[in-house]
Design a protein around this motif. Structure first.
Motif, PDB file in Angstrom:
ATOM      1  N   LEU A  88       0.827  -1.202   0.000  1.00  0.00           N
ATOM      2  CA  LEU A  88       0.000   0.000   0.000  1.00  0.00           C
ATOM      3  C   LEU A  88       0.861   1.251   0.000  1.00  0.00           C
ATOM      4  O   LEU A  88       0.559   2.226  -0.710  1.00  0.00           O
ATOM      5  CB  LEU A  88      -0.915   0.012   1.226  1.00  0.00           C
ATOM      6  N   ARG A  89       1.939   1.263   0.766  1.00  0.00           N
ATOM      7  CA  ARG A  89       2.796   2.434   0.849  1.00  0.00           C
ATOM      8  C   ARG A  89       3.326   2.834  -0.526  1.00  0.00           C
ATOM      9  O   ARG A  89       3.490   4.023  -0.807  1.00  0.00           O
ATOM     10  CB  ARG A  89       3.982   2.158   1.778  1.00  0.00           C
ATOM     11  N   ARG A  90       3.599   1.853  -1.356  1.00  0.00           N
ATOM     12  CA  ARG A  90       4.132   2.169  -2.686  1.00  0.00           C
ATOM     13  C   ARG A  90       3.028   2.632  -3.637  1.00  0.00           C
ATOM     14  O   ARG A  90       3.263   3.499  -4.475  1.00  0.00           O
ATOM     15  CB  ARG A  90       4.848   0.947  -3.271  1.00  0.00           C
ATOM     16  N   ARG A  91       1.835   2.100  -3.505  1.00  0.00           N
ATOM     17  CA  ARG A  91       0.757   2.396  -4.449  1.00  0.00           C
ATOM     18  C   ARG A  91      -0.068   3.611  -4.044  1.00  0.00           C
ATOM     19  O   ARG A  91      -0.819   4.147  -4.855  1.00  0.00           O
ATOM     20  CB  ARG A  91      -0.151   1.174  -4.594  1.00  0.00           C
ATOM     21  N   VAL A  92       0.064   4.042  -2.789  1.00  0.00           N
ATOM     22  CA  VAL A  92      -0.667   5.209  -2.290  1.00  0.00           C
ATOM     23  C   VAL A  92       0.339   6.164  -1.645  1.00  0.00           C
ATOM     24  O   VAL A  92       1.071   5.786  -0.736  1.00  0.00           O
ATOM     25  CB  VAL A  92      -1.737   4.813  -1.261  1.00  0.00           C
ATOM     26  N   GLN A  93       0.379   7.396  -2.127  1.00  0.00           N
ATOM     27  CA  GLN A  93       1.283   8.403  -1.589  1.00  0.00           C
ATOM     28  C   GLN A  93       0.476   9.619  -1.128  1.00  0.00           C
ATOM     29  O   GLN A  93      -0.734   9.705  -1.364  1.00  0.00           O
ATOM     30  CB  GLN A  93       2.311   8.806  -2.639  1.00  0.00           C
ATOM     31  N   VAL A  94       1.161  10.561  -0.491  1.00  0.00           N
ATOM     32  CA  VAL A  94       0.467  11.702   0.102  1.00  0.00           C
ATOM     33  C   VAL A  94       1.245  12.978  -0.163  1.00  0.00           C
ATOM     34  O   VAL A  94       2.492  12.976  -0.185  1.00  0.00           O
ATOM     35  CB  VAL A  94       0.260  11.486   1.628  1.00  0.00           C
ATOM     36  N   VAL A  95       0.501  14.057  -0.403  1.00  0.00           N
ATOM     37  CA  VAL A  95       1.060  15.409  -0.453  1.00  0.00           C
ATOM     38  C   VAL A  95       0.467  16.164   0.726  1.00  0.00           C
ATOM     39  O   VAL A  95      -0.756  16.335   0.807  1.00  0.00           O
ATOM     40  CB  VAL A  95       0.723  16.114  -1.781  1.00  0.00           C
ATOM     41  N   PHE A  96       1.322  16.616   1.646  1.00  0.00           N
ATOM     42  CA  PHE A  96       0.850  17.215   2.884  1.00  0.00           C
ATOM     43  C   PHE A  96       0.501  18.692   2.698  1.00  0.00           C
ATOM     44  O   PHE A  96       0.883  19.335   1.716  1.00  0.00           O
ATOM     45  CB  PHE A  96       1.901  17.061   3.982  1.00  0.00           C
ATOM     46  N   GLN A  97      -0.211  19.216   3.692  1.00  0.00           N
ATOM     47  CA  GLN A  97      -0.698  20.589   3.627  1.00  0.00           C
ATOM     48  C   GLN A  97       0.428  21.614   3.725  1.00  0.00           C
ATOM     49  O   GLN A  97       0.454  22.584   2.965  1.00  0.00           O
ATOM     50  CB  GLN A  97      -1.708  20.825   4.751  1.00  0.00           C
ATOM     51  N   ASP A  98       1.337  21.424   4.654  1.00  0.00           N
ATOM     52  CA  ASP A  98       2.361  22.425   4.950  1.00  0.00           C
ATOM     53  C   ASP A  98       3.652  22.102   4.203  1.00  0.00           C
ATOM     54  O   ASP A  98       4.373  21.177   4.577  1.00  0.00           O
ATOM     55  CB  ASP A  98       2.622  22.468   6.455  1.00  0.00           C
ATOM     56  N   PRO A  99       3.982  22.846   3.150  1.00  0.00           N
ATOM     57  CA  PRO A  99       5.213  22.539   2.408  1.00  0.00           C
ATOM     58  C   PRO A  99       6.477  22.860   3.186  1.00  0.00           C
ATOM     59  O   PRO A  99       7.563  22.436   2.801  1.00  0.00           O
ATOM     60  CB  PRO A  99       5.091  23.432   1.164  1.00  0.00           C
ATOM     61  N   TYR A 100       6.344  23.607   4.280  1.00  0.00           N
ATOM     62  CA  TYR A 100       7.516  23.946   5.084  1.00  0.00           C
ATOM     63  C   TYR A 100       7.843  22.855   6.098  1.00  0.00           C
ATOM     64  O   TYR A 100       9.005  22.670   6.462  1.00  0.00           O
ATOM     65  CB  TYR A 100       7.283  25.276   5.811  1.00  0.00           C
ATOM     66  N   ALA A 101       6.833  22.131   6.566  1.00  0.00           N
ATOM     67  CA  ALA A 101       7.047  21.115   7.588  1.00  0.00           C
ATOM     68  C   ALA A 101       7.177  19.703   7.009  1.00  0.00           C
ATOM     69  O   ALA A 101       7.606  18.795   7.713  1.00  0.00           O
ATOM     70  CB  ALA A 101       5.889  21.135   8.594  1.00  0.00           C
ATOM     71  N   SER A 102       6.805  19.517   5.752  1.00  0.00           N
ATOM     72  CA  SER A 102       6.759  18.158   5.199  1.00  0.00           C
ATOM     73  C   SER A 102       8.082  17.700   4.602  1.00  0.00           C
ATOM     74  O   SER A 102       8.204  16.544   4.184  1.00  0.00           O
ATOM     75  CB  SER A 102       5.662  18.061   4.131  1.00  0.00           C
ATOM     76  N   LEU A 103       9.077  18.595   4.537  1.00  0.00           N
ATOM     77  CA  LEU A 103      10.389  18.227   3.993  1.00  0.00           C
ATOM     78  C   LEU A 103      11.441  18.263   5.088  1.00  0.00           C
ATOM     79  O   LEU A 103      11.443  19.165   5.933  1.00  0.00           O
ATOM     80  CB  LEU A 103      10.795  19.184   2.860  1.00  0.00           C
ATOM     81  N   ASN A 104      12.342  17.295   5.068  1.00  0.00           N
ATOM     82  CA  ASN A 104      13.422  17.231   6.059  1.00  0.00           C
ATOM     83  C   ASN A 104      14.446  18.330   5.759  1.00  0.00           C
ATOM     84  O   ASN A 104      15.066  18.331   4.694  1.00  0.00           O
ATOM     85  CB  ASN A 104      14.096  15.859   5.993  1.00  0.00           C
TER      86      ASN A 104
END
Length: 355
Positions: A88-104
């Motif tokens: 499931l992790r490979r077939r379903v992905q997510v784009v989060f709301q906050d572009p500042y907090a979602s990247l390391n």
């Protein structure tokens, strides 16, 4: 079309406890309470509603980022269980709301995009590097951006990086959790058009969480309206904007801001406060704010029933309510119409630049 994702009676209840040593449960927060929907291949389903209605919690339950209290989630006909989660992790992905907090912030952009491929054992080091450059080009960034860190990008560029990361493992479904709500309107247009272009190119399906109805009008094929943890209306996009049948859906459409000062005060705003999900009202959960409330609404919870082709409504009196007055031509306020025109203009500029 075939069904890609099917959700039945999905529920998430959080126990409320009191005490430190001998904590006892004193209540339950019903964040999501019996939600059901489906998404077909290549389709976009938008879930809309006020803040706190359970939209993002529903998305996290589908992703199994949090465990549900009850209900089932089936992806491509298979019920999601522990053994199937990695697939499931490979077939379903997510784009989060906050572009500042979602990247390391400690990882270069290229490493951020390549990380999902490494986790799933996709390709070699060289092929992953080539794939990163390809993905950056797909989302409108340059190959040299792979060597930069997230703090060197604007909010819109960071969201493009998040989209590239979601595409890295070639998913079939992308869950977009309010992906443009933190961006300026002009940047929103670019990101929304990018998502639409990628959907056409790769046949993606989207679960699109939003509260901006202009964005929903541009993105969605079908719309599900949530209130206090439950879906109260679901229908094709055109039906939601042309003939909303639930009083709450009507209130959301009427709340679209209007730039004409002569129209201010013509639409009565939705009154009352949102009830606590810890102690939801009896019967219809919307009855404490509904302008058409009857005694039956306070005693009996309405079930979703089909009142028009593809349109299900959870309201006892939806058939006899007075006709909804459209806020403007095509069911949109001028603000929404201007927003859509802005999206179209951004898309036209991109096409002209490519030519």
């Amino acid at each position: 079309m075939t069904t890609l994702l099917e959700v039945e009676n999905l529920t998430k209840h959080y126990p409320v406890k009191k005490g430190v040593v001998l904590a006892r449960q004193v209540g339950t927060v019903r964040a999501v309470d019996g939600v059901s929907f489906r998404i077909e291949r290549g389709e976009t389903l938008a879930i809309v509603g006020e803040s706190g209605c359970g939209k993002s919690t529903t998305a996290r339950l589908v992703l199994r980022l949090i465990e549900p209290t009850g209900g089932t989630v089936r992806f491509d006909g298979q019920e999601i269980s522990g053994a199937a989660l990695r697939t499931l992790r490979r077939r379903v992905q997510v784009v989060f709301q906050d572009p500042y907090a979602s990247l390391n912030p400690r990882l270069r952009v290229g490493d951020t995009i390549a990380e999902p491929m490494e986790v799933h054992g996709i390709g070699t080091r060289e092929s992953r590097a080539a794939r990163v450059k390809e993905l950056l080009g797909l989302v409108g960034l340059a190959p040299f951006h792979a060597q930069r860190y997230p703090h060197e990008f604007s909010g819109g560029q960071r969201q493009r990086i998040g989209i590239a990361r979601a595409l890295a493992v070639q998913p079939e479904l992308i869950i977009c959790d309010e992906p443009v709500s933190a961006l300026d309107v002009s940047i929103q247009a670019q990101v929304v058009n990018l998502l639409k272009d990628l959907q056409r190119r790769f046949g993606l399906s989207y679960l699109f969480i939003a509260h901006d109805l202009a964005v929903v009008h541009h993105m969605a094929d079908r719309v599900a309206v949530m209130y206090l943890g439950q879906i109260v209306e679901t229908a094709p996009k055109r039906a939601i904007f042309d003939r909303p049948m639930h009083p709450y859906t009507r209130a959301l459409l009427s709340a679209i801001p209007h730039p004409d000062p002569r129209r201010r005060g013509m639409v009565k705003p939705l009154g009352g406060d949102v009830p606590s999900p810890m102690n939801p009202p009896s019967g219809c959960r919307f009855h404490t704010r509904c302008p058409f409330v009857q005694d039956r609404c306070k005693a009996e919870m309405p079930m979703l029933r089909e009142l028009a082709p593809g349109q299900q409504v959870a309201c006892h009196f939806a058939e006899v309510l007075p006709p909804h007055e459209a806020v403007a031509e095509n069911g949109m306020s001028p603000v929404a119409a201007q927003r859509l025109a802005l999206y179209a203009a951004a898309k036209a500029r991109k096409a002209a630049k490519a030519a």
